[in-house]
Scaffold this active site. Sequence first.
Site, short mmCIF file in Angstrom:
data_model
loop_
_atom_site.label_atom_id
_atom_site.label_comp_id
_atom_site.label_asym_id
_atom_site.label_seq_id
_atom_site.Cartn_x
_atom_site.Cartn_y
_atom_site.Cartn_z
N ASP A 188 -20.42 -6.63 23.11
CA ASP A 188 -19.35 -6.38 22.32
C ASP A 188 -19.64 -5.52 21.13
O ASP A 188 -19.76 -5.95 19.77
CB ASP A 188 -18.51 -7.67 22.07
CG ASP A 188 -17.26 -7.41 21.13
OD1 ASP A 188 -16.83 -6.41 21.01
OD2 ASP A 188 -16.64 -8.43 20.76
N CYS B 208 -13.82 -1.65 21.16
CA CYS B 208 -12.71 -1.51 20.26
C CYS B 208 -12.48 -0.01 20.08
O CYS B 208 -11.82 0.33 19.14
CB CYS B 208 -12.62 -2.37 18.78
SG CYS B 208 -14.36 -1.78 17.92
#
Length: 222
Positions: A178, A205
């Site tokens: 991540d 993201c």
Amino acid sequence: LHSAQTVAVIISARGLHDKTDALVSALHEACSQLTGVVLCINKDPGNVVLNGEFHTLWGDDCIEDTLCGLEFRISPQSFYQVNPRQAEKLYERAVDYACPDGGTALDLYCGTGTITLFLAQKAKQVYGIEIVAPAIRDAVRNAKDNRVGKALFIVGDAIYKLAELIKNGVRPDVIVLDPPRAGCGEPVLKAIAQSKPKRVVYVSCNPATLARDLAYLDAHGY
């Protein structure tokens, strides 16, 4: 957040000022849910905002929150998802994709250890790697507070720490990553491919860097 705790972090290149106490009092009076005020003295001209010296001016310098039944303590430099309902859905999906049942899992860019501790509920052993030292300190404490004994946290750059784990005989069945908006970049992706996990789960993201990194992984068999 599920909790009502709020810590204000003031970023300043000059540091303490003769009106600092007045500012803290004004913040305290204006924000009833405020539980702490922290001053970050950042004289670095770069684009890293939360960097430098940290001084707790009032109250607690951390917040505590609950995700998927686990308790987490988060300090100012530690990354944390601010939407708890969606964070729980995200982490549940990531663990579901990872399928770490009885195997060894690696969590790169682990932050405060959120995904790591969720993986530990199903995996035999989990390693979390994060370059931000305060975040690793939070992660170690969070593992202890949640009585998770099979999560080992390592502070350092994923490029080198992943290679060290492989050299020391760790064979991950799954790697979860991540990264920040900049993505991983080729050195980390190369280390992932060389470690040959059965599965890679990538939380992103930033669709642009995700597409770039997935193209590399796809070219290397994933």
